[in-house]
Design an enzyme around this catalytic site. Structure first.
Site, short mmCIF file in Angstrom:
data_model
loop_
_atom_site.label_atom_id
_atom_site.label_comp_id
_atom_site.label_asym_id
_atom_site.label_seq_id
_atom_site.Cartn_x
_atom_site.Cartn_y
_atom_site.Cartn_z
N GLU A 30 0.83 -1.54 0.00
CA GLU A 30 -0.18 0.00 0.41
C GLU A 30 0.33 1.18 -0.06
OE1 GLU A 30 -3.22 -0.26 -0.22
OE2 GLU A 30 -3.23 -1.63 -0.15
N TRP A 86 1.72 2.18 -3.59
CA TRP A 86 0.93 2.25 -3.96
C TRP A 86 0.72 4.46 -3.71
CZ3 TRP A 86 -2.70 2.02 -7.91
CH2 TRP A 86 -3.16 0.67 -7.86
N TRP A 141 -19.80 15.63 -18.14
CA TRP A 141 -20.20 15.88 -16.14
C TRP A 141 -21.30 16.65 -16.23
CZ3 TRP A 141 -17.85 12.34 -13.86
CH2 TRP A 141 -16.35 11.72 -14.25
N ASN A 144 -10.30 4.40 3.28
CA ASN A 144 -9.56 4.21 2.44
C ASN A 144 -10.65 3.76 1.73
OD1 ASN A 144 -8.15 4.74 -0.37
ND2 ASN A 144 -8.74 2.20 -0.26
N TRP A 148 -14.78 14.55 -10.93
CA TRP A 148 -13.77 14.34 -10.05
C TRP A 148 -13.25 15.18 -9.40
CZ3 TRP A 148 -8.45 14.85 -11.56
CH2 TRP A 148 -8.54 15.06 -12.36
N TRP A 195 -9.27 9.41 -7.31
CA TRP A 195 -9.70 10.27 -7.69
C TRP A 195 -10.10 9.81 -9.39
CZ3 TRP A 195 -15.06 11.83 -6.55
CH2 TRP A 195 -14.47 12.61 -5.01
P1 FAD Z 1 -2.65 2.44 5.12
O1 FAD Z 1 -3.82 1.83 4.82
O2 FAD Z 1 -2.05 2.46 6.62
O3 FAD Z 1 -1.89 2.62 3.97
C1 FAD Z 1 -0.36 3.12 4.47
C2 FAD Z 1 0.09 4.51 3.70
O4 FAD Z 1 -0.48 3.96 1.89
C3 FAD Z 1 -0.78 6.03 3.48
O5 FAD Z 1 -0.29 6.22 4.58
C4 FAD Z 1 -0.76 6.09 2.33
O6 FAD Z 1 0.52 6.52 2.63
C5 FAD Z 1 -0.05 4.74 2.27
N1 FAD Z 1 -1.84 4.59 0.56
C6 FAD Z 1 -2.35 3.67 0.66
N2 FAD Z 1 -3.54 3.87 0.05
C7 FAD Z 1 -2.93 4.26 -0.59
C8 FAD Z 1 -3.89 4.98 -2.49
N3 FAD Z 1 -4.61 4.35 -2.54
N4 FAD Z 1 -3.26 5.89 -3.14
C9 FAD Z 1 -1.60 6.37 -2.22
N5 FAD Z 1 -1.39 6.00 -1.30
C10 FAD Z 1 -1.94 5.26 -0.29
N6 FAD Z 1 -4.28 9.82 0.04
C11 FAD Z 1 -3.28 10.74 0.73
O7 FAD Z 1 -2.47 10.46 1.03
N7 FAD Z 1 -3.67 12.14 0.12
C12 FAD Z 1 -5.10 12.24 -0.43
O8 FAD Z 1 -5.36 13.56 -0.96
C13 FAD Z 1 -5.93 10.84 -0.64
N8 FAD Z 1 -7.04 11.32 -1.59
C14 FAD Z 1 -7.44 10.20 -1.71
C15 FAD Z 1 -8.47 10.17 -2.45
C16 FAD Z 1 -9.85 9.44 -2.99
C17 FAD Z 1 -10.59 9.63 -3.60
C18 FAD Z 1 -9.00 7.83 -3.33
C19 FAD Z 1 -9.67 6.84 -3.49
C20 FAD Z 1 -7.85 7.80 -2.43
C21 FAD Z 1 -7.28 8.72 -1.52
N9 FAD Z 1 -5.69 8.38 -1.32
C22 FAD Z 1 -5.04 10.10 -0.73
C23 FAD Z 1 -4.85 7.49 -0.25
C24 FAD Z 1 -5.90 6.72 0.91
O9 FAD Z 1 -7.23 6.18 1.04
C25 FAD Z 1 -5.56 7.38 1.82
O10 FAD Z 1 -3.77 7.31 1.67
C26 FAD Z 1 -5.44 6.34 2.94
O11 FAD Z 1 -6.60 6.27 3.51
C27 FAD Z 1 -4.87 6.94 4.11
O12 FAD Z 1 -5.15 5.99 5.59
P2 FAD Z 1 -3.67 4.86 6.07
O13 FAD Z 1 -2.52 6.29 5.84
O14 FAD Z 1 -4.23 4.68 6.90
O15 FAD Z 1 -3.61 3.91 4.88
#
Ligand code: FAD
Length: 490
Positions: free
Chosen positions: A288, A291, A319, A354, A372, A395
């Site tokens: 993750e 990502w 849109w 997420n 979006w 997005w």
């Molecule tokens: P964990 O599950 O603990 O993951 C650890 C780290 O991995 C996160 O802190 C993050 O840095 C990274 N990560 C995990 N999933 C993703 C992902 N899908 N994409 C990119 N990085 C990821 N994340 C942001 O940091 N900033 C945003 O502005 C942002 N906007 C989002 C908008 C949408 C529409 C969606 C679907 C996702 C977005 N995310 C964003 C990705 C993700 O939702 C968050 O990083 C995540 O929810 C953070 O929670 P966590 O630290 O507990 O994640």
């Protein structure tokens, strides 16, 4: 010869695993007349264009800078805070302090890259040493390429190439107290409050209660995650009703912790005899974090995508502008509990799970046919982890117009998603308290509850909680018809 280095801290707001700081201290130590390190933060919102920090991010930034300033003081140093165009401010500081080098942490957003290139070349023209360092990523975006030498657009091969590379460099410790040499005279500094990052009307109670910004807060969050939730991460990470993820995203965005530190902390646990079962979860977690790397890879190679779809045919997507529906979505009043819970969680604590980000984003772009970009702009203002790379990826992924995106025709059903990932409705009950007394069976579809069930739960639909603002199956058909219009015009 004396050597004074400006340590320009931008989004690496930490002292540990900070190679720019280490290099600045070494430079000072190597100088025959004794050198100095001047940590600087420059507030320059005008230079970020449309993507200057939103309200929730500013709240975080204030507290992160306060924490950094305290850590520097504890080491006998200071944080000099300035405001203005970065190049001009750096010039002023060089004149005031006699600095002959500027070191900084690399940013990857298009506007930052343009600015930094300009500054680097102008400083070097004047014989000022200008160096940038990687604090933010495991792998530089230009180092990871397909066999043909192109950037990746699909995550799995991208991550495979990343993990086939040598493991990320070891991290370095924060400098010891007394090891950060100060200048004879400190340049003047703004007080943090003068940056006016905090809201005039205090709406941040929920955010304050949920988070501890700063390097120490980040260190505690990862320790807690590694001790507890990592054990079942792969299953729990999709469950908004469980504290199953690390919640490190705002800390990562502001560089209070770096992915190298996460990588080494996780692999240290793996190598210290973690069970096979737990290892699987630990590697899923690192994936993750991958990502996030992918998001930075994309924004670096496709800088236009913060504002435009990666897949150009989506520029013609029909849109809709619908202020009333957008407002209902923003306020969490759509009549779909999983969407409303997410939007209210966002409003209260500046963060959303997420899985729920995907649900609410899909609802906006597919059920409401709102662009979006409108959704990304709302997230930008309200998320404490608002991050141009990850927000753009998230997005565009949901809207089906980005790299490795979910195809547009795959429309999330918010009711089924709620039933699957919040089976007892605990998440909905927490954030949509007016539904708290509703039977489990109807918690994700109150509009289907019989009158006596609603009455027993004290709910009058349309008064205490809205009726659904769209019918999901009709909305789905409209979304697919809208998709057809761009397919035909290809
Ligand atoms: P964990 O599950 O603990 O993951 C650890 C780290 O991995 C996160 O802190 C993050 O840095 C990274 N990560 C995990 N999933 C993703 C992902 N899908 N994409 C990119 N990085 C990821 N994340 C942001 O940091 N900033 C945003 O502005 C942002 N906007 C989002 C908008 C949408 C529409 C969606 C679907 C996702 C977005 N995310 C964003 C990705 C993700 O939702 C968050 O990083 C995540 O929810 C953070 O929670 P966590 O630290 O507990 O994640």
């Amino acid at each position: 010869m004396a050597a004074t280095t400006l340590l320009w801290l931008r989004r690496g707001l930490r002292l540990a695993d900070n190679p720019a700081l280490v290099a600045a201290c070494e430079r000072a130590a190597d100088a025959s007349g004794g050198g100095a390190v001047i940590p600087v933060y420059i507030d320059s919102p005008d230079e970020d264009g449309d993507w200057s920090a939103g309200a929730a991010s500013k709240w975080w930034l204030h507290h992160s800078l306060a924490a950094l300033s305290k850590s520097l003081k504890d080491r006998g140093s200071r944080l000099v805070i300035r405001r203005g165009r970065c190049e001009e401010v750096l010039r002023e500081l060089i004149d005031e302090s006699g600095a002959d080098a500027v070191y900084w942490d690399r940013c990857y957003e298009p506007a930052a890259i343009e600015r930094d290139k300009r500054i680097k070349s102008a400083l070097r023209d004047d014989d000022i040493e200008a160096k940038s360092f990687n604090l933010s990523l495991l792998f530089e975006p230009w180092e990871v390429k397909t066999k043909a030498g192109d950037p990746y657009k699909v995550f799995t091969p991208f991550w495979k190439t990343c993990t086939d590379r040598p493991v990320p460099e070891k991290t370095c410790e924060a400098p010891n107290p007394g090891s950060m040499p100060s200048p004879k005279k400190w340049p003047k500094s703004f007080k943090l409050d003068e940056l006016k990052l905090l809201p005039k009307i205090d709406w941040a109670k929920g955010i304050r209660e949920a988070w501890t910004p700063g390097e120490q807060g980040a260190a505690e969050a990862i320790e807690q995650f590694l001790d507890e939730a990592i054990r079942n991460y792969d299953e729990d990470r999709d469950r908004p009703d469980v504290h199953g993820t690390s919640r490190l995203s705002p800390h990562l965005h502001f560089g209070e912790i770096g992915p190298r530190q996460i990588w080494h902390a996780v692999t240290k646990r793996i190598n210290a005899g973690m069970s096979q079962h737990n290892r699987k979860h630990a590697w899923s977690y690192l994936r993750e974090v991958g990502w996030r790397e992918f998001a930075y890879h994309l924004i670096y190679h496709f800088p236009d995508t913060a504002d435009n779809p990666l897949r150009p045919e989506f520029k013609k997507f029909p849109w809709k502008k619908n202020a009333k529906a957008l407002n209902a979505w923003q306020k969490g009043l759509t009549g779909y509990p999983s969407v409303d819970a997410g939007m209210r969680e966002l409003w209260h604590i500046g963060w959303m799970h997420n899985r729920v980000r995907m649900i609410v984003a899909s609802f906006l772009v597919k059920d409401l046919l709102i662009s979006w970009q409108d959704g990304a702009a709302w997230f930008w203002d309200t998320l404490v982890d608002a991050d141009l790379a990850s927000n753009t990826l998230g997005w565009q992924w949901t809207a089906g117009c980005g790299a490795d995106a979910a195809p547009y025709f795959r429309v999330f059903n918010p009711t089924l998603q709620g039933k699957k990932f919040d089976p007892d409705g605990a998440y909905v009950r927490k954030w949509v308290p007016e539904l708290a007394k509703l039977e489990d069976k109807y918690i994700h579809e109150p509009a289907k509850a019989p009158a006596e069930v609603l009455k027993a739960a004290g709910i009058t639909l349309g008064k205490d909680y809205p009726k659904p603002i769209v019918d999901h199956s009709e909305a789905r058909d409209k979304a697919l018809a809208a998709l057809d219009t761009i397919k035909k015009s290809k």
